[in-house]
Design a protein around this motif. Structure first.
Motif, PDB file in Angstrom:
ATOM      1  N   ASN A  68      47.074  37.904  44.716  1.00  0.00           N
ATOM      2  CA  ASN A  68      46.270  38.868  43.963  1.00  0.00           C
ATOM      3  C   ASN A  68      47.124  39.730  43.044  1.00  0.00           C
ATOM      4  OD1 ASN A  68      44.075  37.895  45.345  1.00  0.00           O
ATOM      5  ND2 ASN A  68      43.976  39.616  46.790  1.00  0.00           N
ATOM      6  N   TRP A  93      44.897  30.809  49.599  1.00  0.00           N
ATOM      7  CA  TRP A  93      45.512  32.138  49.660  1.00  0.00           C
ATOM      8  C   TRP A  93      45.934  32.545  48.252  1.00  0.00           C
ATOM      9  CZ3 TRP A  93      50.527  33.826  48.413  1.00  0.00           C
ATOM     10  CH2 TRP A  93      50.880  35.107  48.886  1.00  0.00           C
ATOM     11  N   SER A  94      45.846  33.846  47.975  1.00  0.00           N
ATOM     12  CA  SER A  94      46.273  34.345  46.678  1.00  0.00           C
ATOM     13  C   SER A  94      46.990  35.666  46.866  1.00  0.00           C
ATOM     14  CB  SER A  94      45.054  34.547  45.771  1.00  0.00           C
ATOM     15  OG  SER A  94      45.369  35.439  44.726  1.00  0.00           O
TER      16      SER A  94
HETATM   17  C1  LIG Z   1      43.107  38.673  47.607  1.00  0.00           C
HETATM   18  O1  LIG Z   1      41.804  39.089  47.293  1.00  0.00           O
HETATM   19  C2  LIG Z   1      40.775  38.388  47.990  1.00  0.00           C
HETATM   20  C3  LIG Z   1      39.447  38.838  47.446  1.00  0.00           C
HETATM   21  O2  LIG Z   1      39.379  40.230  47.364  1.00  0.00           O
HETATM   22  C4  LIG Z   1      40.919  38.711  49.478  1.00  0.00           C
HETATM   23  O3  LIG Z   1      39.940  38.052  50.228  1.00  0.00           O
HETATM   24  C5  LIG Z   1      42.307  38.273  49.948  1.00  0.00           C
HETATM   25  O4  LIG Z   1      42.512  38.644  51.284  1.00  0.00           O
HETATM   26  C6  LIG Z   1      43.387  38.906  49.081  1.00  0.00           C
HETATM   27  N1  LIG Z   1      44.671  38.304  49.434  1.00  0.00           N
HETATM   28  C7  LIG Z   1      45.691  39.019  49.895  1.00  0.00           C
HETATM   29  C8  LIG Z   1      46.926  38.276  50.193  1.00  0.00           C
HETATM   30  O5  LIG Z   1      45.620  40.226  50.013  1.00  0.00           O
END
Ligand SMILES: *[C@@H]1O[C@H](CO)[C@@H](O)[C@H](O)[C@H]1NC(C)=O
Ligand SMILES: *[C@@H]1O[C@H](CO)[C@@H](O)[C@H](O)[C@H]1NC(C)=O
Length: 825
Positions: free
Chosen positions: A113, A110-111
């Motif tokens: 972003n 998880w990120s």
């Molecule tokens: C972050 O970005 C990635 C790739 O675009 C996406 O799959 C993911 O759901 C994003 N994470 C969040 C927490 O929004």
């Protein structure tokens, strides 16, 4: 109703937090939090770390209350991407990105972003869990101005905490909404979501997948139209902000109560309060769907009411568009005008004063600075305008809300917001356009009319059965009973209404009054279960044979009950008079009486959860109202007690034992009797001491019953370690100290809805006030129970302690069940 009101807590009790591991306050770039380590907010309200929900073995990074031992999770980071082992960890990058890594750090689960904008300088990243439950990422470049890079409050899950925004940010495009969990074991987004719809005037919608389920009426300056819970209260304040940049709702706590709003995995939106003393979350309010909660159930121009069956009707001046469909309970096509608008100055407006949840505002127009007069003019001039209302009802009203389409999803509701419907002039002719009259009265009239209708139905059903009965009587002839002159007249009077049984029949039904068939001992004799020849089960009440008094009571009960038909009254099927044998045959109630459940062990008392008890309270109130307000007779029951409230197979309450009821014709509603009859603990002071009784004596008993239903203890047996008060005094004391929830019995805590309980306690306290004239009538009681308007302050109840009794010599014989006192003059 199913009992699911203790959401999540029970399920998430398996959270594993290894307490011996390090706990951090803030963490900075490149720092890692391993599974087992936690971050704790400064005031120690919240804690963040890895956990497993319910029965799942998956690991999630989440935030939960540290202070609350049940481990209530309020936010989850990797909702959809769990880690399957305990080797995952949480990391903050140099530029302010939050990562959950697995597989030894090679894979990103998880990120967030998020990245610091930099502006040339290298960011100084710090991550902090605030005491509000918000996880924030700062860039604290130059000590002074901290820049917010990211916060968890922008990405809510199923929980809406104080200080969170709920709505839309038009600049960043972020939508603050709630999504339910899939199940107690899986925090991934489930079927339900609640969000603010910003078309027209903003409203809150509840969706199940792509289906619009519910609509919380728009903000009216004080609260949400259609959700009375939010009227200004001492616990939290509500805020609604609309500008070009954002639209949002927010609540802030005003007291030390710990509170959260959650959208449960089953789709219920609940407001929960943490009750420290009992260490449990209680549902304070539940915005779940009642029969009128389904969006647009009654179609365009339809109006829904939970007090009618079926719930749908047309607004005044409208009729079903498709009568056939309508009659078949398909109300979706709604209603049409009886008289068309002619689009000119001749059209007028009908005011619906405060008694309505305003229609869907998605296609509405609003202006905060227009006056109500300008609003009316605008609507009048525009042919497509269908209705208008004041936008903000605080401070006498301001602003303008205009509707331009068919009006959808209105319902009867004590909303305090007036709606002005455009009508053809001919429709308004001969009618005075309602002016600002007291809202209460209008609601009162509506409810009263609906109630009369409701009461009429059983009477009609009864009339159709009447013919059959007559034939039965004819066939039976005259043998098998002896009547003297007086009793003959009694028989004649009843002939039309009741089935006559001869003694042999009754003996056969009860196996000759076999002790094994005895199901109770009423005030005037034993009650047996019996089975008639056709298999029908009945309750047979055998009155004590001896006294002339008994005969009077018998006659009294017969004449009264024979004329009464209501779904909250036990039905008298027939009677038997044989020499001195006096017997009443009632419908049989399979679930015994209320006291059987209320004052029993935990297991049995759990069978009556709060929704069922609330239905019982309402049912009793309606039954008593019927007794008091029946058009021809006014009947005072005089012995309302838990043992006289019987329960049918669905746990609906039915009032029994009219043996003590007195019949009054006309306005003679206060009478003085020489003989005081009633049950210790339920009778009002003026009745006990002076022998004066009125409908308000029944109101008193009703209040006692409600308190008993909530607290699960008998008024007359109630004791408290700290003081000598009886139940009424105790309830009053708690009410005064704002601790009403402490009255709730243990078996109710899991299922109760605190706002309903507190309201019931409040109404009950109004009913048990010392002076009869202070107590409300049953009509007001019913209204107070169904509406959410403000209630008057109760005065001190009649303290009915033992000392009180002993001070009066007239109480010479106090039977455990029923007291019968001769009042000396
Ligand atoms: C972050 O970005 C990635 C790739 O675009 C996406 O799959 C993911 O759901 C994003 N994470 C969040 C927490 O929004
Ligand atoms: C609101 O109404 C006022 C007065 O009629 C008007 O001057 C103003 O332009 C309106 N505002 C909007 C946004 O339409």
């Amino acid at each position: 109703m199913e009992d699911h009101s203790l959401p999540l807590i029970l399920f998430i009790s398996l959270i594993l937090v290894l307490s011996e591991c390090a706990a951090h306050d803030t963490i900075s770039a490149n720092q890692e939090i391993k599974d087992g380590e936690t971050i704790v907010s400064q005031g120690e309200m919240f804690e963040m770390g890895f956990f497993s929900p319910g029965n799942s073995k998956n690991r999630y990074l989440g935030i939960w209350y540290k202070k609350i031992s049940t481990g209530t999770v309020v936010w989850v980071a990797n909702r959809e991407t769990p880690i399957t082992d305990k080797l995952g960890f949480f990391k903050v990058t140099k530029d302010g990105n939050l990562l959950i890594l697995k597989g030894g750090g090679n894979t990103v689960a998880w990120s967030s972003n998020s990245t610091a904008s930099g502006n040339g300088n290298a960011p100084v990243v710090e991550v902090q869990l605030l005491d509000t439950g918000n996880l924030v990422v700062w860039d604290k470049k130059k000590d002074t101005n901290r820049n917010l890079i990211w916060q968890s409050f922008d990405y809510p899950g199923d929980t809406f905490l104080p200080g969170m925004k709920f709505g839309k940010d038009f600049v960043t495009g972020i939508e603050w909404c709630m999504t339910s969990w899939k199940s107690p074991d899986d925090p991934a987004p489930g079927l339900y979501h609640d969000l603010v719809n910003t078309n027209g005037y903003p409203q809150i919608f509840g969706w199940r997948g792509k289906e619009l389920l519910t609509r919380l009426g728009p903000w009216n300056g004080v609260g949400f139209n259609g959700f009375g819970i939010d009227i200004p209260n001492p616990i939290y304040s509500l805020e609604f902000v609309v500008n070009e940049k954002e639209i949002y709702h927010k609540y802030e706590l005003k007291s030390s109560v710990i509170m959260r709003v959650v959208l449960t995995w089953e789709g219920k939106t609940e407001i929960l309060h943490w009750i420290e003393r009992i260490q449990e979350w209680l549902v304070y309010a539940d915005a779940s769907v009642d029969s009128c909660g389904r969006f647009a159930l009654c179609g365009p121009y339809g109006s829904c009411s939970i007090n009618t069956h079926p719930p749908c009707g047309c607004m005044e001046g409208f009729e079903p568009k498709n009568q056939q469909q309508w009659d078949a309970s398909d109300w979706s096509s709604g209603c049409k005008r009886k008289k068309a608008l002619n689009c000119g100055n001749t059209d007028g407006f009908r005011k619906i004063a405060g008694g309505v949840k305003v229609p869907d505002t998605r296609k509405s127009y609003y202006n905060v600075s227009m006056s109500l007069g300008e609003c009316e003019m605008t609507c009048k001039r525009d042919c497509s305008c269908t209705a208008y209302a004041s936008l903000d009802i605080s401070n006498g009203g301001s602003g303008c809300l205009l509707w331009f389409h068919e009006l959808m999803d209105t319902r009867e509701y004590d909303s305090k917001q007036d709606l002005y419907l455009k009508m053809a002039a001919s429709e308004l002719q001969g009618q005075v356009v309602q002016h600002a009259g007291p809202n209460e009265r209008n609601v009162l009239v509506i409810v009263f009319l609906l109630m009369s209708l409701f009461l009429l139905l059983p009477a009609l059903a009864y009339a159709s059965r009447k013919m059959k009965k007559r034939n039965y009587m004819k066939r039976r002839g005259n043998n098998g009973y002896v009547l003297d002159e007086k009793k003959t007249s009694l028989r004649m009077e009843l002939l039309d209404n009741l089935q006559f049984f001869n003694l042999t029949e009754v003996e056969r039904a009860t196996d000759n009054f076999n002790v094994s068939n005895k199901i109770g001992e009423g005030g005037f004799g034993p009650v047996y279960k019996g089975v008639l020849e056709d298999g029908q089960e009945v309750a047979v009440k055998r009155l004590s044979e001896t006294s002339q008094q008994g005969l009077d009571e018998f006659k009294n009960e017969l004449t009264c009950i024979a004329k009464l038909q209501h779904r909250n009254l036990v039905k008298l099927l027939g009677y038997c008079v044989h020499e001195y044998e006096l017997i009443l045959i009632y419908e049989y109630m399979p679930n015994n009486s209320l006291d059987f459940f209320l004052f029993a062990d935990k297991e049995r008392s759990l069978m009556l959860d709060w929704p069922k008890r609330f239905v019982i309270i309402h049912g009793m109130a309606r039954g008593i109202l019927y007794l008091h307000q029946d058009s021809r007779l006014q009947i005072i029951h005089r012995d309302l007690k838990a043992g006289n409230i019987l329960l049918d197979s669905n746990m609906n309450p039915k009032i029994s034992d009219f043996g003590l009821a007195r019949k009054f014709v006309g306005h003679d509603d206060i009478a003085k009797t020489k003989k005081v009859v009633g049950t210790y603990g339920y009778i009002s002071p003026e009745y006990a001491v002076h022998g004066r009784f009125s409908i308000k004596s029944d109101v008193f008993s009703f209040g006692v019953l409600v308190l008993e239903i909530i607290c699960g203890k008998k008024n007359r047996e109630f004791t408290h370690e700290n003081h000598g008060d009886n139940l009424l005094g105790h309830a009053w004391r708690l009410y005064k100290e704002n601790k009403g929830t402490e009255l709730i019995c243990e078996s109710l805590r899991a299922s109760c809805i605190v706002s309903e309980v507190l309201r019931s306690i409040h109404v009950a306290l109004l009913c048990v006030q010392h002076h009869a004239e202070d107590r409300p009538t049953m009509l007001s009681v019913v209204l107070m129970l169904v509406s959410e308007s403000k209630l008057p302050e109760p005065k001190q109840p009649a303290f009915f302690t033992d000392e009180y009794f002993h001070g009066h010599k007239s109480f010479s014989s106090v039977d455990k069940q029923t007291i019968t006192i001769l009042y000396g003059r």
